[in-house]
Scaffold this active site. Sequence first.
Site, mmCIF file in Angstrom:
data_model
loop_
_atom_site.group_PDB
_atom_site.id
_atom_site.type_symbol
_atom_site.label_atom_id
_atom_site.label_comp_id
_atom_site.label_asym_id
_atom_site.label_seq_id
_atom_site.Cartn_x
_atom_site.Cartn_y
_atom_site.Cartn_z
ATOM 1 N N ARG A 137 12.925 35.302 34.229
ATOM 2 C CA ARG A 137 13.611 36.160 35.203
ATOM 3 C C ARG A 137 14.226 37.335 34.454
ATOM 4 O O ARG A 137 15.009 37.122 33.521
ATOM 5 C CB ARG A 137 14.697 35.336 35.897
ATOM 6 C CG ARG A 137 15.506 36.117 36.897
ATOM 7 C CD ARG A 137 16.687 35.322 37.406
ATOM 8 N NE ARG A 137 17.913 35.771 36.787
ATOM 9 C CZ ARG A 137 19.119 35.685 37.340
ATOM 10 N NH1 ARG A 137 19.260 35.133 38.532
ATOM 11 N NH2 ARG A 137 20.187 36.111 36.715
ATOM 12 N N GLU A 159 19.293 29.666 47.546
ATOM 13 C CA GLU A 159 20.246 28.956 46.672
ATOM 14 C C GLU A 159 21.579 28.732 47.377
ATOM 15 O O GLU A 159 22.306 27.814 47.013
ATOM 16 C CB GLU A 159 20.440 29.724 45.356
ATOM 17 C CG GLU A 159 21.137 31.050 45.513
ATOM 18 C CD GLU A 159 21.227 31.837 44.208
ATOM 19 O OE1 GLU A 159 20.290 31.764 43.408
ATOM 20 O OE2 GLU A 159 22.233 32.519 44.017
ATOM 21 N N GLU A 163 13.677 37.459 44.444
ATOM 22 C CA GLU A 163 14.613 36.448 44.975
ATOM 23 C C GLU A 163 15.721 37.071 45.820
ATOM 24 O O GLU A 163 16.260 38.129 45.469
ATOM 25 C CB GLU A 163 15.222 35.716 43.776
ATOM 26 C CG GLU A 163 16.299 34.722 44.144
ATOM 27 C CD GLU A 163 16.817 34.007 42.900
ATOM 28 O OE1 GLU A 163 16.108 33.967 41.884
ATOM 29 O OE2 GLU A 163 17.955 33.502 42.955
ATOM 30 N N ASP A 165 15.891 38.703 40.546
ATOM 31 C CA ASP A 165 16.869 38.294 41.561
ATOM 32 C C ASP A 165 17.577 39.530 42.103
ATOM 33 O O ASP A 165 18.285 40.218 41.362
ATOM 34 C CB ASP A 165 17.890 37.338 40.918
ATOM 35 C CG ASP A 165 18.755 36.632 41.949
ATOM 36 O OD1 ASP A 165 18.746 37.057 43.125
ATOM 37 O OD2 ASP A 165 19.435 35.659 41.566
ATOM 38 N N TRP A 175 27.881 40.484 47.077
ATOM 39 C CA TRP A 175 27.792 40.467 45.615
ATOM 40 C C TRP A 175 26.527 39.780 45.149
ATOM 41 O O TRP A 175 25.947 38.952 45.498
ATOM 42 C CB TRP A 175 29.005 39.740 44.987
ATOM 43 C CG TRP A 175 28.815 39.610 43.511
ATOM 44 C CD1 TRP A 175 28.931 40.592 42.584
ATOM 45 C CD2 TRP A 175 28.415 38.439 42.788
ATOM 46 N NE1 TRP A 175 28.630 40.116 41.341
ATOM 47 C CE2 TRP A 175 28.300 38.795 41.448
ATOM 48 C CE3 TRP A 175 28.131 37.128 43.186
ATOM 49 C CZ2 TRP A 175 27.934 37.890 40.448
ATOM 50 C CZ3 TRP A 175 27.760 36.220 42.226
ATOM 51 C CH2 TRP A 175 27.666 36.604 40.867
#
Length: 402
Positions: free
Chosen positions: A147, A262, A236, A210, A402
């Site tokens: 990642r 997640e 992601e 991400d 965030w």
Amino acid sequence: MRIVDAQVIVCSPGRNFVTLKLVTEDGVHGLGDATLNGRELAVASYLRDHVAPLLIGRDARRIEDTWQYLYKGAYWRRGPVTMTAIGAVDTALWDILGKVANLPVYQLLGGASREAVTVYAHANGRTLDDTVAAVGRQAEAGYTAVRAQCGVPGLEHAYGIATNDAPYEPAEKGLPPETVWSTERYLDFVPSVFDRLRRELGFDLLLLHDVHHRLTPIEAGRLGRALEPHALFWMEDPVPAEHQEAYRIIRQHTTTPIAAGEVFNSIFDCQLLIQEGLIDYIRATVAHAGGISHLRRIAGLAELHHVRTGAHGATDLSPIAMAAALHFDLSVHNFGIQEHMPHTADTDRVFPHAYRFERGFMHPGEAPGLGVEIDQGLAATFPYDRAYLPVARRGDGTLHSW
Ligand code: GCO
Ligand code: MG
């Protein structure tokens, strides 16, 4: 096999962890991870004050019935605190069952569907050069999937970037730090990161990124399309997922594979995403989505719709969650990939474990149960230390995800 004791252990060997320990009348114990980053003590209280009294005297073998009792019996369903607490109980009961059966938990879940679990590493840098070097180092360490997160020119802080040489850790001591975000600068810059990574490292390495819930659906569509030539393994959490239908817009605009989940707590958070094939990987975890039992339900639904698993595995999940994830990953047919961030040496000493890492792959080991323990004496030397995740604001001061 009555449960006679339920202890909640809070410790901070580098970061805060909440652990549930259940003990049976025969002296067998099981562990569950109940850590909810930045809201740890809410789950500790939920377990200690409201769940522990319900567990004493129950048959530890009745895993499904206990799950339903805590879920339906609470009347107030779902939510991160409740589902993390239920997840810890469920995980601890699977651990006990494995120890009693003298089998690793993955054998109770149907046995191994693969030889080992492919994991992806984190690589990040403040500059493009640093990021390219960090990805290269992880590839050299044997990871087949990495990642990549990079600082954004003109922004002081970007998600996923370590402030020192230590691995990235999102929570910070004290009250939440504030960071400034610019979607425009981010969208302008990110495609150049992957362009450079592909030019220097080629296409063999699986690359992930991400977005951390920061875009709108149409912005996510634009980014996904811009990243298509770089063939990401996944993009992601492109947008906050409370509004599952919004993912239809992303799908209309890009073939870049999407991972989400997640922060999901139950199958209902991803039901539409999965059933409409709006995501490719579901990132729900043992710790935050109701334990091994509920995660298997989610994986079962996902399998019907060609969605594979990609469980969250950041360091704010304790080694107990990591062990449980690896048993799940090894056994479930539609496994995709597992996130892996090594814990601190202190954390590994507090939670000795049988799982192992070898050149890009992990295995839960053959110890009965989950194969992870907690050294309670050592844990007591690392008391709780308040820490929060940062918040983000746009340039004009508006609060942003965030
Ligand atoms: C990831 C995550 C984490 C989260 C963290 C919040 O993909 O690993 O996005 O970095 O920010 O788990 O507690
Ligand atoms: Mg993430």
